[in-house]
Every structure is written in C-alpha cells, then in structure tokens.
Enzyme design. Structure first.
Site, PDB file in Angstrom:
ATOM      1  N   MET A  46      -5.954  -7.589   6.922  1.00  0.00           N
ATOM      2  CA  MET A  46      -5.814  -5.661   6.911  1.00  0.00           C
ATOM      3  C   MET A  46      -5.152  -4.901   8.286  1.00  0.00           C
ATOM      4  O   MET A  46      -5.690  -5.309   9.402  1.00  0.00           O
ATOM      5  CB  MET A  46      -7.499  -5.709   6.929  1.00  0.00           C
ATOM      6  CG  MET A  46      -7.192  -4.062   6.249  1.00  0.00           C
ATOM      7  SD  MET A  46      -6.338  -3.653   4.284  1.00  0.00           S
ATOM      8  CE  MET A  46      -7.481  -4.736   3.270  1.00  0.00           C
ATOM      9  N   CYS A  47      -4.201  -4.075   8.392  1.00  0.00           N
ATOM     10  CA  CYS A  47      -4.225  -3.475   8.937  1.00  0.00           C
ATOM     11  C   CYS A  47      -3.593  -2.136   9.114  1.00  0.00           C
ATOM     12  O   CYS A  47      -4.153  -1.008   8.216  1.00  0.00           O
ATOM     13  CB  CYS A  47      -2.693  -3.756   8.993  1.00  0.00           C
ATOM     14  SG  CYS A  47      -2.398  -5.535   9.330  1.00  0.00           S
ATOM     15  N   GLY A  48      -3.127  -1.227   9.439  1.00  0.00           N
ATOM     16  CA  GLY A  48      -2.395   0.080   9.721  1.00  0.00           C
ATOM     17  C   GLY A  48      -1.248   0.395   9.621  1.00  0.00           C
ATOM     18  O   GLY A  48      -0.698  -0.451  10.142  1.00  0.00           O
TER      19      GLY A  48
END
Length: 698
Positions: free
Chosen positions: A1-3
């Site tokens: 999960m990241c941005g």
C-alpha cells in the site's frame, strides 16, 4: 500500500520547462525547470507520507511535462528493487501503483512465458507494465485486488489512471492552472486531496455538492473542481489534451425472471470455496499479516477462515511462520456505552485459539483523535465510528504489523443492513421459488411492517426516511426505498443565501442520477429490487463512506494496509448472481428474516454458534456524552459564531443551539450528528485553508 501523486501538463511544449534545454537559444541555469517540478512533487509526497513512510521516488520526463511521485509502504519485495516508479525505458512506459494485486505470481509466470518483458523486481505492482505492453488498455481486466495506479506511455503520449472495481483505494483528480505557462493548465492526480495543496491548488467549498450530497453519491467532493475517479473506471488523457473517463467493470445481477436450478447446498459450497480462495490470496505478503476482529460476523468469518487455512492447510500469515498463532486486533468502548462488542470478540478469539490484542477507547481518547481523523478522512461523517476505526489502526501499527484483513463489504454484497428488507419484499423472488420458504401472502404481509420498522429506526436517530408517495428519484429506480433511507440524514444548517443560489438541490435525485442509463434500464426492467438496492448502495455509501472513513483513510493514516476479502470481484460476481432469497431469508420456525443467510451457512464451520445466530448490529460509536466532558468541550471549542462565519455557507442561527441540545442527559441524537458535521467542516476549513464561501456576484 502506498501513495501516489502525479502531474501532467495540458499545455503545449514550453522550452522554459525543459531541464537541459535553453530559453530562446540562450543558456539558462542548469535544471531550473526540473528543480521546480521536483520541489513541487517532493512537497506533494510529503503531504501523504503516512501512506508510504518507508521510501519515496519519482520520475519526471525530460521536458518536465509529466511527473510521477510515489511514497512506499514496503509489503511485497522489501528490497530497493521494489521501489517505485517502475520504468521500462526501452518501451517508454512508467507507472506508479497504490494498493495490492493478488494472484500475481500466476500472472507473472504467464507473462514471462508469453512475452519478452524482463521483470526487475519481485513486486506485485510491476505486473501493470508487462500487462499493458501485452494487452494495451485491456490490462485492467487482468488486475485483481484493491488498487489505484497511474501509467504514462511516452510513445503514444497516453496518460492512464485506474481505480479498482469497488473503490477500495482512493484516487482524486483536478485540473489547475499551470504556473510554468501563462494560460496553461495541468492535470493533477493523487491518492489524497491534501497532496494537491503544494501544487498550487486553492480549495473552495462546493456548496452544491454539500447540499445535494454529491460528495457522497457521485464523483464530486467537498471542494470545487476536485473529483473522485469512479470505482471500476479508468481516466485517460491523450496527447496532453483530451481527458476522458470510461468504465472497465461494473456489478451485474441475473434477470429476475430466470429460474436458478441450483440447490442450496451447491450455492453454499460455492460461496465457501470462493471465500476461502479470496482469504488465502490476501495472506500473501513479505511481512506478517493480522486480522481485525470485532463482535460481528463479518470480521469473525475472516478470522475463522484465516485460522483454518493456517492450522489445516499450513498457509502462512504473510512472512510469519505457519506455526505462529494468528494475531487479531480490536478496540473496546466503555461497557456502559451500549456499543462495546469486545466481550464477543474475546470469546471468538478464545474459541479460535488466536492471539488477541485490543485497545480501550473512552470519550477522552475519542476526543483526542477527532481533528486528526477528520483531516485524514477529508470529509465529514455524522457518526464517531470513524474515530474508532482510526484508533483501531493504531493497534497493529504498535504491534509492528503493516497488513490486516478486514470485513468491509459483506453487508453490501450479502444484504446485511435492515434497510434492504423492504426492497427484498417489494417483488417476489421468482428465481428460487422452489427453495424459498416465504409464501406470496407472507411477502405482502411483511412488506408493510418492514417499511414501518424502517421509518421507526430513522425517527429514533432524529432522521426521516419517507417511504410514502414515490418521488421522481424513486420512480427512476423502480420504487426502491433504499434511496430514501440513504438520504435520511441531511444537515439542514445552510445559510439562507444558499437556498437562493442552489434551488434545485435534491439528494435523492443525486442518487438516482448516479447510475448510468444502462444500469437504470436493468434496475427498472431486469433486476430484482433487492439487487437494485444493493447496486445503488454500492455506488454511493460503500466507496464514499464505508471504504473511506471506515476504510483506507483511517487505516493509511497509520501506515496500515487493510485487505478486503469480501470485495474480491471473483467472489462478488458469484454472490451477485445468487437468488435474492439466499441473502435475505425467511425462517418459518422463528418467524423472522435473517440477513446474510448464505454467508452464515457457508461460514458455519469457522465461527461460533453465538455468531451464527447473532442478529446484525451495525458498527457505531457511543452517541451519548455528558455535559462538560471531553467531547462536549471539544465541540464547544470548534462551533462558535466566529468559526461558523469562517465557513460562510452555514447559518449561525441554525446551529447556535446545537451543542447544548447534543450533550447532557437529554442529548438529542440528531443534534449531536449535526454538531459533529459542522465541527468537522470547521476542522477541514482550517486545515485546508479554505476561504469562507460566499454568494456568486454577477
């Protein structure tokens, strides 16, 4: 999960932007254009670093017209090779990904066999480049999971942004002035709206969106000009100019007149096997994986199936050894609040033999987290349950976990909410008459009482859900009452000038207009009314509240990736095509309806009898708080004549008495909900630096 955060110039080529070029033939300072874009991108990524605290990276085109930024939460391939953006320079493809792709080992093996693409990492995210090179825009059909991603094709000058099928992962976009070129514009895309702030965006309230619930039921947000990419859609920008949004997937349901010949046993087993597969796929990670566990059936099913897979099939919890105990996380409210379910979760954990870690949340703890939770959610919520979820995500973080499995989506797929009952009863279930114990006389007799119970529930919380004369909006959706229930609470606190400027605001019409014409055709002609209600709910409340305030935003605030097995599209496509009476079912012996019947039957081996028999209890936080307590003091500080004036669109006369009415022995539920919403607007206005809204002057 990241941005992710991305910039795409919509202007023509501008030599002053080129990192190594010159302006009108004269030499210029080295990398002037590049330095400006990189500084902007770094500041934008810093705003969403909570989504990816482990590392950050970027790719900026030579002419500085395209910039891709990424903050990383390392989960698959913990090595630097898994860092993003991913690039295939020889093919001119660059990509950033937020989220997880499942079954990627199989997909990668097929790509390695069928293509000459050379993988540079073991990350699941890299498959987007190989799939795009193999299938073009059809690559989205091969993605399974919760994700948002952006891809840039240099050769075709094609920019692509994609959001997963249910909107589990957020993706926002806006078009703003280009500071590098007078009159120019640029497309900004990011995982959270706050990432736009360093890119020149100056937020303004979208009062119409607030009044007609567009922020909740279509692509609008609280702010003018900022949109959500729809779930199951991709956005393209061709040759730095033409922006277009198109669907690649949608929920579908069977024709209500088609007989389903399958037996109950077949369908139960079909759900069970697909659930187990969905859970198993989400245990794949290079870090340990935990489980959220409440007192409800949904999270308990996940915990039970995980325990079964670990104990009986030696499946690992991510990188954790197979012989290590499953770890579950929970929060507990004060026992006398009436909202604490931790005792049930305790019994479930003991029965499963899992490790159970919980945190107590009292009024003081809720108040302490209020403003930060609102900032992360970027929208209002009339229930404090989102702060409970915000606090819950602290628990795995403190225990050293990055990944948890969660039960969101079960109610939307298996018809878990009581408000769906009237629409289930609105039409007979012709598809499964052979196996449906509810007679036609019984259906008609129960329909009226179900509508009355629906009305009474909303009256009890200070809202009103009219199920009387059909509005145009309900007629557009084949008369379903769910559309009225979804708009039962509306904050009637707007300034008088908004009534003159926004005369046609109708939240029910917003909901009715949100499905496209093809979907509305099926709603009126082909789908059972229960399935129509599930569809409409899944396009509004599910992605815009439950997967936001109770999902990604409160989880990623603490760098926690939550995985949602119930929203695996292979599972939901199967469940959607089950007869309505497998989801809401009449029990003749007990003379009552049971929600999520087929889920209960499919999961029976993995849960306690207490949970199997337990009725639905929606997750919520306490609603009664004493005068002069922490919550009362907080809301009193946030709602004053001056802070309301800062908003501009709220009438002080309409909110002046809210705080007094909301707190104390006779605290009114509706007053508390309204006070929370206004207080949250104040927080957002201040954190985002929004100017007071005002009438448009002609």
């Amino acid at each position: 999960m990241c941005g992710i955060t991305c910039i795409l110039s919509l202007s023509g080529p501008n030599s002053s932007q080129h990192a190594n070029g010159s302006l009108n033939g004269a030499p210029k300072e080295p990398d002037t254009g590049l330095a400006k874009v990189k500084k902007e991108l770094d500041a934008s990524m810093a705003q969403i670093k909570h989504r990816g605290p482990d590392s950050c990276g970027d790719w900026i085109s030579d002419d500085c017209r395209v910039a891709l930024g990424h903050v990383r939460l390392s989960i698959n391939d913990l090595n630097p090779s898994g860092s993003q953006p991913f690039n295939a320079p020889s093919q001119g493809i660059h990509a950033v990904v937020n989220g997880e792709f499942y079954d990627y080992d199989r997909i990668r093996a097929e790509l390695e066999k069928d293509t000459d693409y050379h993988f540079t990492s073991r990350s699941d995210s890299e498959i987007v480049i190989a799939l795009y090179l193999q299938h073009g825009l059809n690559f989205v059909e091969h993605l399974r999971g919760e994700f948002a991603c952006v891809l840039w094709d240099e050769r075709r000058e094609l920019f692509v942004a994609v959001r997963d099928r249910y909107g589990i992962k957020p993706l926002f976009w806006t078009v703003q002035p280009d500071p590098a070129k007078a009159g120019g514009r640029r497309l900004l895309v990011a995982a959270e709206m706050k990432a736009f702030l360093p890119l020149g965006w100056e937020p303004q309230w979208d009062v119409r969106s607030l009044k007609d619930a567009g922020w909740n039921h279509d692509t609008r947000t609280l702010f003018q000009g900022v949109q959500k990419l729809r779930a199951g859609h991709y956005l393209t920008c061709q040759s730095f100019g033409h922006i277009e949004e198109r669907p690649y997937w949608d929920s579908s349901y069977p024709d209500k007149r088609t007989i389903d010949p399958r037996t109950p046993e077949e369908l139960i087993e079909g759900v069970r096997q697909r659930m187990l597969e969905s859970v198993r796929l989400r245990l794949r990670a290079d870090v340990p994986v935990g489980v959220y566990l409440s007192g409800g059936i949904d999270s308990s099913v996940i915990a039970g199936m995980v325990t079964h897979l670990v104990k009986e099939q030696n499946v690992s919890m991510g990188s954790a050894p197979a012989d290590e105990r499953v770890t579950c996380f929970s929060i507990a409210f004060e026992e006398d609040s009436g909202f604490d379910e931790s005792s049930i979760a305790n019994r479930t954990a003991e029965w499963l033999g899992v490790k159970y870690i919980k945190k107590l949340m009292n009024e003081e703890e809720l108040a302490k987290r209020f403003e930060d939770a609102v900032w992360h959610c970027e929208q209002h919520n009339a229930d404090l349950n989102f702060i409970g979820k915000y606090a819950l995500s602290e628990v795995p973080q403190e225990a050293g976990y990055k990944v948890v499995l969660t039960g969101e989506g079960a109610d939307e797929i298996f018809a878990g909410y009581p408000l769906f009952l009237p629409d289930y009863l609105r039409e007979p279930d012709m598809a499964w008459e052979k196996h449906n114990p509810l007679t036609e006389d019984g259906r008609l007799a129960n329909l009226h009482s179900a509508e009355e119970a629906d009305q009474e529930h909303y009256r009890s919380i200070g809202a009103q859900a009219s199920t009387g004369e059909l509005s145009i909006a309900r007629r557009m959706l084949n008369g379903i009452s769910t559309v009225a229930s979804m708009t039962a609470f509306q904050p009637d606190v707007f300034a008088d000038w908004t009534e003159k400027e926004h005369t046609a605001c109708d939240p029910q019409m917003t909901i009715a207009s949100n499905p496209d014409g093809v979907a509305r055709h099926h709603i009126n002609k082909n789908w059972h009314t229960l399935h129509s209600a599930l569809y409409v709910w899944s396009k509004g409340h599910l992605p815009n509240i439950f997967l936001t305030c109770l999902g990604d935003r409160t989880e990623m605030a603490h760098s926690i990736e939550a995985r949602t097995p119930f929203l695996d599209h292979k599972l939901t496509e199967y469940v959607n095509h089950l007869p309505p009476s497998t989801k809401l079912r009449w029990l003749p012996g007990e003379e009552r309806f049971v929600e999520k019947w087929i889920l209960r039957e499919a999961s029976k081996p993995f849960i306690t009898n207490e949970l199997y028999e337990r009725k639905k209890h929606p997750y919520s936080a306490p609603t009664k708080y004493p005068r002069d307590g922490p919550m009362h003091q907080l809301i009193s500080r946030l709602i004053t004549r001056d802070t309301v004036a800062e908003l501009g669109f709220v009438s002080w006369e309409k909110v002046a008495g809210l705080v007094d009415a909301a707190f104390g022995e006779k605290g009114e539920a509706k007053a508390l909900r309204l006070a929370l919403v206004v207080a949250e607007w104040v927080v957002l206005g201040r954190r985002f630096g929004v100017q007071a809204a005002a009438p448009v002057r002609c």
